[in-house]
Structure formats: structure tokens, C-alpha cells
Design a protein around this motif. Structure first.
Motif, PDB file in Angstrom:
ATOM      1  N   GLU A   2     -23.549  13.600  27.606  1.00 19.33           N
ATOM      2  CA  GLU A   2     -22.831  14.617  28.086  1.00 19.33           C
ATOM      3  C   GLU A   2     -22.840  14.724  29.636  1.00 19.33           C
ATOM      4  O   GLU A   2     -23.573  14.222  30.352  1.00 19.33           O
ATOM      5  N   THR A   3     -21.816  15.434  30.113  1.00 22.11           N
ATOM      6  CA  THR A   3     -21.528  15.660  31.561  1.00 22.11           C
ATOM      7  C   THR A   3     -22.456  16.811  31.890  1.00 22.11           C
ATOM      8  O   THR A   3     -23.134  17.575  31.156  1.00 22.11           O
ATOM      9  N   VAL A   7     -20.001  18.864  28.609  1.00 25.36           N
ATOM     10  CA  VAL A   7     -18.731  18.345  27.851  1.00 25.36           C
ATOM     11  C   VAL A   7     -19.255  16.659  27.678  1.00 25.36           C
ATOM     12  O   VAL A   7     -19.251  16.000  28.556  1.00 25.36           O
ATOM     13  N   PHE A   9     -18.421  12.978  26.815  1.00 20.78           N
ATOM     14  CA  PHE A   9     -17.671  11.965  27.228  1.00 20.78           C
ATOM     15  C   PHE A   9     -18.146  10.413  26.791  1.00 20.78           C
ATOM     16  O   PHE A   9     -19.328  10.311  26.578  1.00 20.78           O
ATOM     17  N   GLN A  13     -15.120   6.724  29.241  1.00 20.07           N
ATOM     18  CA  GLN A  13     -14.710   7.582  30.369  1.00 20.07           C
ATOM     19  C   GLN A  13     -15.509   7.790  31.471  1.00 20.07           C
ATOM     20  O   GLN A  13     -15.344   8.162  32.252  1.00 20.07           O
ATOM     21  N   LYS A  14     -16.651   6.976  31.572  1.00 23.55           N
ATOM     22  CA  LYS A  14     -17.741   6.903  32.537  1.00 23.55           C
ATOM     23  C   LYS A  14     -17.359   6.059  33.627  1.00 23.55           C
ATOM     24  O   LYS A  14     -17.677   6.035  34.597  1.00 23.55           O
ATOM     25  N   PHE A  95      -8.428  10.961  29.411  1.00 24.90           N
ATOM     26  CA  PHE A  95      -8.771  12.316  29.709  1.00 24.90           C
ATOM     27  C   PHE A  95      -7.878  13.167  29.437  1.00 24.90           C
ATOM     28  O   PHE A  95      -7.418  14.207  29.918  1.00 24.90           O
ATOM     29  N   ASP A 100     -10.788  19.566  26.394  1.00 26.16           N
ATOM     30  CA  ASP A 100     -11.807  18.839  27.106  1.00 26.16           C
ATOM     31  C   ASP A 100     -11.504  17.802  28.275  1.00 26.16           C
ATOM     32  O   ASP A 100     -12.455  17.615  29.016  1.00 26.16           O
ATOM     33  N   GLN A 104     -13.778  16.977  31.447  1.00 18.89           N
ATOM     34  CA  GLN A 104     -14.521  15.657  31.379  1.00 18.89           C
ATOM     35  C   GLN A 104     -14.234  14.922  32.704  1.00 18.89           C
ATOM     36  O   GLN A 104     -15.078  14.554  33.221  1.00 18.89           O
ATOM     37  N   SER A 107     -15.923  16.656  35.594  1.00 20.88           N
ATOM     38  CA  SER A 107     -17.328  16.162  35.498  1.00 20.88           C
ATOM     39  C   SER A 107     -17.800  14.866  36.030  1.00 20.88           C
ATOM     40  O   SER A 107     -18.660  14.716  36.717  1.00 20.88           O
TER      41      SER A 107
END
Length: 154
Positions: A2-3, A7, A9, A13-14, A95, A100, A104, A107
Motif C-alpha cells: 500500500e501507499t 491506496v 499499487f 507501479q513502484k 496509473f 485510484d 497511486q 503517492s
């Protein structure tokens, strides 16, 4: 995972790294369409605050021809910036979830670049370019409050 704002991800997405367009998942219809002003501002943000993007930009300057006019150099740099902005736009596909996605992205950017007071302000300006209802206005208010070293009442 979680962020910081709760939220979740994915591992994909990191990371904010260049990937060939052919390797990205096909974007589902109905996802977030980030406005061109947002994409341009994000590209500029990354060139200022992201070491990898800044290095790419610097590397591009080494390939510029010598002995051409200033106007020709400006035109070449504009084309390079357009290419960079297009790659940023493609990267935003990960994204694109309707509600979200922007949260995301915020964040992730906040966790990487939102340490300084100025960066918090720049993130607030950036995300204010997303139209409602997808604009994360609560996160923008929080960033502006932190920029002012205060809080913003709702």
C-alpha cells in the motif's frame, strides 16, 4: 503493498523507468486520460527532480550537432522534449484506473520526490491540473498545508 495514503499499487507501479511501449499492458477503455498540461508539467517535474530523467536529458544534449544555429538547437531540444513527454504519457497508462490511478501516482511521486517544501508545492500544482472528479483534492490540500507548514481546513 500500500501507499502512504492507503491506496494499493503493484510492483510494476513502484518503478518509474522507461519500458518499450510493446511491453506495456493494453489500457482498458474508461481509464484516466491525463490532460496534456498534466503530462507536460509532469515531464518538466521529472527533468528537474528525477536523477534518471535528468541524466537522459543531459545525455541527449551530447548528441546535438555542433555548428548549427541557436534556432536549430532550440528546435532539436523541443523535439527531444516532445519525445520525453510522449514517453511520460505512455508511462501514465499504468496509473489509469479511474479513481485510484491519480492517487497511486501521487503517492509514488510524493514518496520519491515530496521531501522538500518546494517539491510538495510542485506536486500540488501538478495534480491540480487533473480535472474533477478524478483530482485528488484532499492530497493537494494536504501538500499545500505542509508547504505552508500548517494545515488546510476543509
Amino acid at each position: 503493498p500500500e501507499t502512504a495514503i492507503g491506496v494499493p499499487f503493484s510492483d510494476e507501479q513502484k518503478k518509474l523507468v522507461w519500458e518499450p511501449r510493446s511491453e506495456l499492458p493494453v489500457r482498458a477503455s474508461g481509464g484516466v486520460e491525463y490532460p496534456p498540461r498534466f503530462v507536460t508539467y509532469l515531464a518538466r517535474f521529472l527533468l528537474n527532480y528525477d536523477a534518471g530523467s535528468r541524466q537522459w536529458w543531459s545525455d541527449q544534449s551530447s548528441s546535438l550537432p555542433l555548428g548549427v544555429s541557436r534556432a536549430a538547437l532550440v528546435e532539436l531540444r523541443i523535439k527531444q522534449f516532445e519525445q520525453f513527454s510522449q514517453s511520460v504519457q505512455v508511462g501514465l497508462q499504468q496509473f489509469s484506473k479511474p479513481m485510484d490511478g491519480p492517487r497511486q501516482l501521487y503517492s509514488l511521486l510524493r514518496s520519491r520526490y515530496g521531501v522538500s517544501r518546494q517539491n510538495k508545492l510542485q506536486l500540488a500544482i501538478l495534480f491540480s491540473l487533473i480535472p474533477a472528479p478524478r483530482q485528488p483534492s484532499d492530497l493537494i490540500r494536504r501538500a499545500l498545508g505542509e508547504y505552508d507548514n500548517a494545515s488546510v481546513a476543509t
